[in-house]
Design a protein around this motif. Sequence first.
Motif, mmCIF file in Angstrom:
data_model
loop_
_atom_site.group_PDB
_atom_site.id
_atom_site.type_symbol
_atom_site.label_atom_id
_atom_site.label_comp_id
_atom_site.label_asym_id
_atom_site.label_seq_id
_atom_site.Cartn_x
_atom_site.Cartn_y
_atom_site.Cartn_z
ATOM 1 N N GLU A 178 22.935 3.654 30.312
ATOM 2 C CA GLU A 178 24.267 4.091 30.730
ATOM 3 C C GLU A 178 24.913 4.866 29.587
ATOM 4 O OE1 GLU A 178 28.642 2.168 31.730
ATOM 5 O OE2 GLU A 178 26.842 0.949 32.089
ATOM 6 N N LYS A 179 25.407 6.053 29.869
ATOM 7 C CA LYS A 179 26.000 6.899 28.833
ATOM 8 C C LYS A 179 27.502 6.650 28.752
ATOM 9 C CE LYS A 179 24.004 10.608 27.706
ATOM 10 N NZ LYS A 179 23.387 11.955 27.575
ATOM 11 N N ILE A 180 27.982 6.468 27.516
ATOM 12 C CA ILE A 180 29.396 6.180 27.286
ATOM 13 C C ILE A 180 29.954 7.231 26.324
ATOM 14 C CG2 ILE A 180 31.053 4.535 26.323
ATOM 15 C CD1 ILE A 180 29.050 2.319 27.099
ATOM 16 N N THR A 181 30.954 7.938 26.761
ATOM 17 C CA THR A 181 31.584 8.962 25.919
ATOM 18 C C THR A 181 32.555 8.314 24.942
ATOM 19 O OG1 THR A 181 31.421 10.615 27.673
ATOM 20 C CG2 THR A 181 33.006 11.050 25.922
ATOM 21 N N ALA A 182 32.538 8.790 23.689
ATOM 22 C CA ALA A 182 33.461 8.292 22.672
ATOM 23 C C ALA A 182 34.002 9.475 21.877
ATOM 24 C CB ALA A 182 32.761 7.312 21.738
ATOM 25 N N VAL A 183 35.300 9.724 21.982
ATOM 26 C CA VAL A 183 35.958 10.781 21.215
ATOM 27 C C VAL A 183 36.454 10.167 19.905
ATOM 28 C CG1 VAL A 183 37.829 12.464 21.162
ATOM 29 C CG2 VAL A 183 36.645 11.965 23.315
ATOM 30 N N VAL A 184 35.923 10.654 18.783
ATOM 31 C CA VAL A 184 36.257 10.114 17.459
ATOM 32 C C VAL A 184 37.158 11.119 16.746
ATOM 33 C CG1 VAL A 184 35.332 9.160 15.321
ATOM 34 C CG2 VAL A 184 33.969 9.073 17.418
ATOM 35 N N ILE A 185 38.298 10.656 16.245
ATOM 36 C CA ILE A 185 39.246 11.585 15.632
ATOM 37 C C ILE A 185 39.692 11.148 14.240
ATOM 38 C CG2 ILE A 185 40.131 12.339 17.872
ATOM 39 C CD1 ILE A 185 42.657 10.649 17.354
ATOM 40 N N ASP A 186 40.043 12.149 13.441
ATOM 41 C CA ASP A 186 40.763 11.962 12.182
ATOM 42 C C ASP A 186 41.421 13.287 11.859
ATOM 43 O OD1 ASP A 186 41.754 11.355 9.616
ATOM 44 O OD2 ASP A 186 40.091 10.017 9.205
ATOM 45 N N GLY A 187 42.584 13.249 11.260
ATOM 46 C CA GLY A 187 43.268 14.476 10.891
ATOM 47 C C GLY A 187 42.731 15.105 9.628
ATOM 48 N N TYR A 188 42.037 14.300 8.813
ATOM 49 C CA TYR A 188 41.454 14.838 7.587
ATOM 50 C C TYR A 188 40.181 15.614 7.907
ATOM 51 C CZ TYR A 188 44.666 12.175 4.657
ATOM 52 O OH TYR A 188 45.801 11.692 4.044
ATOM 53 N N PRO A 189 39.775 16.520 7.016
ATOM 54 C CA PRO A 189 38.581 17.330 7.292
ATOM 55 C C PRO A 189 37.291 16.528 7.208
ATOM 56 C CG PRO A 189 39.415 17.777 5.089
ATOM 57 C CD PRO A 189 40.435 16.902 5.748
ATOM 58 N N ALA A 190 36.236 17.110 7.756
ATOM 59 C CA ALA A 190 34.939 16.434 7.802
ATOM 60 C C ALA A 190 34.378 16.142 6.420
ATOM 61 C CB ALA A 190 33.948 17.276 8.602
ATOM 62 N N LYS A 191 34.826 16.857 5.385
ATOM 63 C CA LYS A 191 34.304 16.648 4.036
ATOM 64 C C LYS A 191 34.915 15.433 3.336
ATOM 65 C CE LYS A 191 37.576 19.752 1.699
ATOM 66 N NZ LYS A 191 37.723 20.961 0.848
ATOM 67 N N ALA A 192 36.006 14.887 3.874
ATOM 68 C CA ALA A 192 36.593 13.682 3.283
ATOM 69 C C ALA A 192 35.576 12.546 3.330
ATOM 70 C CB ALA A 192 37.864 13.283 4.031
ATOM 71 N N LEU A 193 35.505 11.757 2.268
ATOM 72 C CA LEU A 193 34.477 10.723 2.123
ATOM 73 C C LEU A 193 34.342 9.852 3.364
ATOM 74 C CD1 LEU A 193 32.548 8.758 0.680
ATOM 75 C CD2 LEU A 193 34.544 7.728 -0.428
ATOM 76 N N TRP A 194 35.438 9.265 3.816
ATOM 77 C CA TRP A 194 35.358 8.309 4.929
ATOM 78 C C TRP A 194 34.988 8.995 6.241
ATOM 79 C CZ3 TRP A 194 39.608 10.008 2.405
ATOM 80 C CH2 TRP A 194 40.589 10.671 3.140
ATOM 81 N N VAL A 195 35.381 10.270 6.385
ATOM 82 C CA VAL A 195 35.023 11.016 7.588
ATOM 83 C C VAL A 195 33.542 11.377 7.558
ATOM 84 C CG1 VAL A 195 35.512 13.037 9.005
ATOM 85 C CG2 VAL A 195 37.378 11.914 7.767
ATOM 86 N N GLN A 196 33.076 11.826 6.402
ATOM 87 C CA GLN A 196 31.639 12.112 6.239
ATOM 88 C C GLN A 196 30.787 10.930 6.660
ATOM 89 O OE1 GLN A 196 30.877 13.139 2.165
ATOM 90 N NE2 GLN A 196 31.043 15.330 2.518
ATOM 91 N N GLU A 197 31.230 9.748 6.260
ATOM 92 C CA GLU A 197 30.410 8.561 6.523
ATOM 93 C C GLU A 197 30.574 8.023 7.936
ATOM 94 O OE1 GLU A 197 27.985 7.878 4.539
ATOM 95 O OE2 GLU A 197 28.756 9.539 3.330
ATOM 96 N N ILE A 198 31.583 8.468 8.673
ATOM 97 C CA ILE A 198 31.600 8.209 10.117
ATOM 98 C C ILE A 198 30.421 8.948 10.746
ATOM 99 C CG2 ILE A 198 32.787 8.781 12.277
ATOM 100 C CD1 ILE A 198 34.044 6.371 11.115
ATOM 101 N N THR A 199 30.243 10.208 10.319
ATOM 102 C CA THR A 199 29.152 11.039 10.850
ATOM 103 C C THR A 199 27.789 10.588 10.338
ATOM 104 O OG1 THR A 199 30.630 12.950 11.030
ATOM 105 C CG2 THR A 199 28.259 13.398 11.003
ATOM 106 N N ASN A 200 27.714 10.306 9.042
ATOM 107 C CA ASN A 200 26.415 10.038 8.408
ATOM 108 C C ASN A 200 25.955 8.591 8.515
ATOM 109 O OD1 ASN A 200 26.417 12.709 7.611
ATOM 110 N ND2 ASN A 200 27.239 12.276 5.571
ATOM 111 N N PHE A 201 26.906 7.664 8.683
ATOM 112 C CA PHE A 201 26.532 6.242 8.678
ATOM 113 C C PHE A 201 26.947 5.520 9.955
ATOM 114 C CE2 PHE A 201 27.312 1.758 7.898
ATOM 115 C CZ PHE A 201 26.118 1.359 7.327
ATOM 116 N N PHE A 202 28.229 5.549 10.286
ATOM 117 C CA PHE A 202 28.739 4.747 11.397
ATOM 118 C C PHE A 202 28.062 5.116 12.716
ATOM 119 C CE2 PHE A 202 31.719 3.809 14.838
ATOM 120 C CZ PHE A 202 32.103 2.515 14.555
ATOM 121 N N ILE A 203 28.081 6.382 13.063
ATOM 122 C CA ILE A 203 27.535 6.815 14.349
ATOM 123 C C ILE A 203 26.032 6.562 14.454
ATOM 124 C CG2 ILE A 203 27.035 8.911 15.705
ATOM 125 C CD1 ILE A 203 29.914 9.803 15.121
#
Length: 362
Positions: A28-53
């Motif tokens: 079953e496919k579940i859509t998840a829209v992930v947001i942050d106002g900071y740019p993708a290069k910010a440490l915590w945002v980078q690690e949402i992409t590189n680690f969390f997901i």
Amino acid sequence: MMINFRTKAAALGLLAATALTTPALAAEKITAVVIDGYPAKALWVQEITNFFIPEVDKRLAETGNYEMDWQESYGGAIVKPRGVLDGIKLGLGDIGVVTTIFHSSKLPSQAISAVTPFVAADSVAVARAVDEIAKEFPTMQKEFDAQNQVYLATGVVLDSYQLFSKNEIASLKDLEGAKVAGAGLNLRYLEGIPDAAGVRGGLTDFYNMVQTGMTDYAMLWPEAAQTFKMAEVAPYMLKADLGAVNTKTITVNKDYWDGLPDEVKGVLREVAVLYRDHVAGIAMERAGESLDAYVAAGGTIVELSPEDRVAWAEAMPNIAAEWAKELDDAGEPGTEMLNAYLGKLRDAGYAPVRDWAAEPTN
């Protein structure tokens, strides 16, 4: 009864072939829209992409029941940095990283590490202690619930506040009469130092504030000092180790959460805790690298003496006790939370320079 083994073998072969050609039940496919106002290069945002997901995907793949369709939106495409809390509340995003220092009136309990300076400069220890408090006491989760959100985990992305100066600095006395750039509760750290004044600003302002003489010092952490090239205008750093502070919390829109399968909820909770420790660990690694880079860029680091650290802590108002009392007065267990938090840091090997919990405000 005689068994025709040739016929039986043929039948088994047909079943095997059918199994290979019949498609498995699709996840079953579940859509998840992930947001942050900071740019993708910010440490915590980078690690949402590189680690969390990737970690969520890996764990869900173990059962194959569900598959996430991630839609990442950062850098102001949906919300600005201050807008994540409201964006998740309104359903503009399903999952987001809320910068809690922007919302002290709506999320007062998130200030627990900011009101307890001179305890721990360890991002990992502080992140774990704050997150455990959030899960042992209902207060933090209730605050997010009031914002139509489910709390997953608190993160720490800076190692410790230090002071950066245009002129040489070696002691607490050098701060007397000084103007110091800062933000939020850390400006209150200057109260008690004779004639010292905090000047509110943001990270992107500190370079110019020091360069133009608007302030004599800036209060920030080494990784940010490297990013914003502070060594060019503030070549002296006073290593005071004022402390690591939690500033980021992963939350999920409550309406979205209520519609998720339990398996997906469980994986999101598990991975949020792993992400918490992962990001805090990177913050600590970058802190050491940033100090080296500061020196390489011409900066000089002077360590504040233990005696001056005690004198500074003792000179401050007890902002921790004030924070606890405000929560107590609102019917929340502020004093209990403060005691528990400091107890967790003590257990991790960090004793406060001043025992903030021993002096309640009347």
